[in-house]
Design an enzyme around this catalytic site. Structure first.
Site, PDB file in Angstrom:
ATOM      1  N   VAL A   1      33.609  51.607  46.240  1.00 19.84           N
ATOM      2  CA  VAL A   1      33.198  52.627  45.263  1.00 19.84           C
ATOM      3  C   VAL A   1      31.721  53.014  45.385  1.00 19.84           C
ATOM      4  CG1 VAL A   1      34.972  52.032  43.547  1.00 19.84           C
ATOM      5  CG2 VAL A   1      32.684  51.000  43.378  1.00 19.84           C
TER       6      VAL A   1
ATOM      7  N   TYR B   1      23.026  44.242  34.930  1.00 20.09           N
ATOM      8  CA  TYR B   1      24.391  44.432  34.418  1.00 20.09           C
ATOM      9  C   TYR B   1      24.347  45.047  33.020  1.00 20.09           C
ATOM     10  CZ  TYR B   1      29.261  43.022  33.289  1.00 20.09           C
ATOM     11  OH  TYR B   1      30.585  42.993  32.928  1.00 20.09           O
TER      12      TYR B   1
HETATM   13  N1  LIG Z   1      35.956  38.670  32.970  1.00 14.72           N
HETATM   14  C1  LIG Z   1      35.175  38.960  31.981  1.00 14.72           C
HETATM   15  O1  LIG Z   1      34.860  38.121  31.128  1.00 14.72           O
HETATM   16  C2  LIG Z   1      34.632  40.346  31.827  1.00 14.72           C
HETATM   17  C3  LIG Z   1      33.871  40.615  30.687  1.00 14.72           C
HETATM   18  C4  LIG Z   1      33.364  41.883  30.519  1.00 14.72           C
HETATM   19  C5  LIG Z   1      33.604  42.869  31.454  1.00 14.72           C
HETATM   20  N2  LIG Z   1      34.332  42.584  32.560  1.00 14.72           N
HETATM   21  C6  LIG Z   1      34.537  43.690  33.521  1.00 14.72           C
HETATM   22  O2  LIG Z   1      35.847  43.649  34.040  1.00 14.72           O
HETATM   23  C7  LIG Z   1      35.829  44.216  35.354  1.00 14.72           C
HETATM   24  C8  LIG Z   1      36.319  43.258  36.424  1.00 14.72           C
HETATM   25  O3  LIG Z   1      37.331  42.484  35.978  1.00 14.72           O
HETATM   26  P1  LIG Z   1      38.293  41.747  36.986  1.00 14.72           P
HETATM   27  O4  LIG Z   1      38.726  40.541  36.257  1.00 14.72           O
HETATM   28  O5  LIG Z   1      39.319  42.667  37.504  1.00 14.72           O
HETATM   29  O6  LIG Z   1      37.302  41.337  38.212  1.00 14.72           O
HETATM   30  P2  LIG Z   1      37.656  40.918  39.692  1.00 14.72           P
HETATM   31  O7  LIG Z   1      36.348  40.618  40.332  1.00 14.72           O
HETATM   32  O8  LIG Z   1      38.717  39.874  39.698  1.00 14.72           O
HETATM   33  O9  LIG Z   1      38.293  42.230  40.325  1.00 14.72           O
HETATM   34  C9  LIG Z   1      37.507  43.300  40.677  1.00 14.72           C
HETATM   35  C10 LIG Z   1      37.953  43.792  42.034  1.00 14.72           C
HETATM   36  O10 LIG Z   1      37.013  44.808  42.406  1.00 14.72           O
HETATM   37  C11 LIG Z   1      36.803  44.682  43.789  1.00 14.72           C
HETATM   38  N3  LIG Z   1      35.523  45.274  44.137  1.00 14.72           N
HETATM   39  C12 LIG Z   1      34.294  44.700  44.037  1.00 14.72           C
HETATM   40  N4  LIG Z   1      33.368  45.537  44.500  1.00 14.72           N
HETATM   41  C13 LIG Z   1      34.018  46.666  44.882  1.00 14.72           C
HETATM   42  C14 LIG Z   1      33.594  47.889  45.439  1.00 14.72           C
HETATM   43  N5  LIG Z   1      32.305  48.123  45.720  1.00 14.72           N
HETATM   44  N6  LIG Z   1      34.523  48.841  45.698  1.00 14.72           N
HETATM   45  C15 LIG Z   1      35.840  48.616  45.439  1.00 14.72           C
HETATM   46  N7  LIG Z   1      36.296  47.448  44.929  1.00 14.72           N
HETATM   47  C16 LIG Z   1      35.388  46.497  44.649  1.00 14.72           C
HETATM   48  C17 LIG Z   1      36.855  43.211  44.099  1.00 14.72           C
HETATM   49  O11 LIG Z   1      37.185  42.978  45.451  1.00 14.72           O
HETATM   50  C18 LIG Z   1      37.923  42.720  43.133  1.00 14.72           C
HETATM   51  O12 LIG Z   1      39.188  42.611  43.748  1.00 14.72           O
HETATM   52  C19 LIG Z   1      34.390  44.521  35.677  1.00 14.72           C
HETATM   53  O13 LIG Z   1      34.101  45.868  35.422  1.00 14.72           O
HETATM   54  C20 LIG Z   1      33.656  43.586  34.747  1.00 14.72           C
HETATM   55  O14 LIG Z   1      32.351  43.998  34.499  1.00 14.72           O
HETATM   56  C21 LIG Z   1      34.842  41.352  32.770  1.00 14.72           C
END
Ligand SMILES: NC(=O)c1ccc[n+]([C@@H]2O[C@H](COP(=O)([O-])OP(=O)(O)OC[C@H]3O[C@@H](n4cnc5c(N)ncnc54)[C@H](O)[C@@H]3O)[C@@H](O)[C@H]2O)c1
Length: 264
Positions: free
Chosen positions: A70, A162
């Site tokens: 992205v 962040y």
């Molecule tokens: N887990 C939490 O407690 C929490 C809390 C608040 C917000 N979030 C938000 O939730 C979202 C992520 O959650 P998740 O559990 O799916 O995370 P995750 O890391 O398991 O999944 C995210 C996916 O995005 C992919 N990714 C990373 N960089 C990328 C890029 N440049 N282009 C395309 N793909 C890319 C990764 O390979 C991964 O598979 C994020 O936006 C995070 O900020 C999570």
């Protein structure tokens, strides 16, 4: 299955999971498919997108896996072109990609700052840039951005970039909601609080003595005394993506067990 996304095409960026189990993006992609959507699962890691595709198709759902970063406009453009050539439309754009890197302005490198802003914020600008023309042509669309409670609340983690990126994402969400409301394109955000996903074991655990201490700390941070899970986030996203939310736009919805209200 209630088919709340029957005949819809959903494009999910960050549809993989950073570890085994259910991340927010993987759960949203799977839930969209369970609710009848044809899902295009995009991830920067081909194997992660493929795993989501495998899970969805094993459940009888419809999914195509694509690879794109992205932070790369040309790669997003190619992914969007592939979806439009295959499906002819994009009803739901789901922006899940997000990364955290620790450090205040003295500790963090400029490269780290730019990486976090590029991935969490500019990435959404770019996916919108390439998807909105199709939604305008269709005369409809729903965009769901996965922000964070950290966008409205400073917690104990030292991740300056962040906080800033996710706060920017909220206002990007609101500004696009107003800009495209006359075009029947809705733009909303989900703000997850403390969620138990594979991501926290790779990106947060380093802040603690051990994983158990992290889990204790995160459970205690929620008034409910426990972390949420990826399905809590996915169900909120499903509602916002679906026509049930057809008069809702510009909303930043916390999914946090009451953490925002408690102010902790
Ligand atoms: N887990 C939490 O407690 C929490 C809390 C608040 C917000 N979030 C938000 O939730 C979202 C992520 O959650 P998740 O559990 O799916 O995370 P995750 O890391 O398991 O999944 C995210 C996916 O995005 C992919 N990714 C990373 N960089 C990328 C890029 N440049 N282009 C395309 N793909 C890319 C990764 O390979 C991964 O598979 C994020 O936006 C995070 O900020 C999570």
């Amino acid at each position: 299955m209630s088919q709340r996304l029957k005949d819809k095409v959903a494009l999910v960026f960050g549809a993989g999971s950073s570890g085994p189990g259910w991340g927010n993006g993987k759960a949203a992609a799977a839930l969209y498919a369970r609710e009848g959507a044809w899902v295009f699962a995009v991830d920067v890691r081909a194997e992660a997108a493929e795993e989501t595709r495998r899970v969805i198709t094993s459940e009888g759902g419809r999914c195509i896996a694509l690879t794109a970063d992205v932070t790369d406009s040309a790669q997003i453009q190619a992914a969007v072109a592939a979806v439009l050539s295959e499906a002819g439309r994009i009803d739901v754009l789901h922006n899940n990609v997000g990364i955290t890197e620790m450090g205040d302005p003295i500790e963090a490198s400029e490269e780290s700052w730019h990486r976090v802003l590029d991935t969490n914020l500019t990435g959404v600008f770019l996916t919108c840039k390439h998807v909105l023309p199709a939604m305008l042509e269709q005369g409809a669309g729903s965009i769901v951005n996965i922000s964070s409670l950290a966008s409205i609340q400073v917690n104990t983690y030292p991740y300056t970039s962040y906080y800033a990126a996710k706060a920017g994402l909220n206002h990007l969400t609101r500004s696009l909601a107003v800009r495209y409301a006359p075009n029947n394109i809705r733009v909303n955000a989900v703000l997850p609080g403390v969620i138990d996903t594979p991501l926290i074991y790779t990106q947060i655990a380093g802040q603690f003595e051990d994983v158990e201490e992290m889990r204790r700390h995160r459970n205690a941070a929620s008034p409910m005394g426990r972390m949420g899970d990826a399905w809590d986030v996915a169900h909120a996203a499903l509602f916002l993506a679906s026509d049930e939310a057809k008069y809702i736009t510009g909303v930043c919805l916390p999914v946090d067990g009451g953490k925002a209200c408690a102010g902790r």
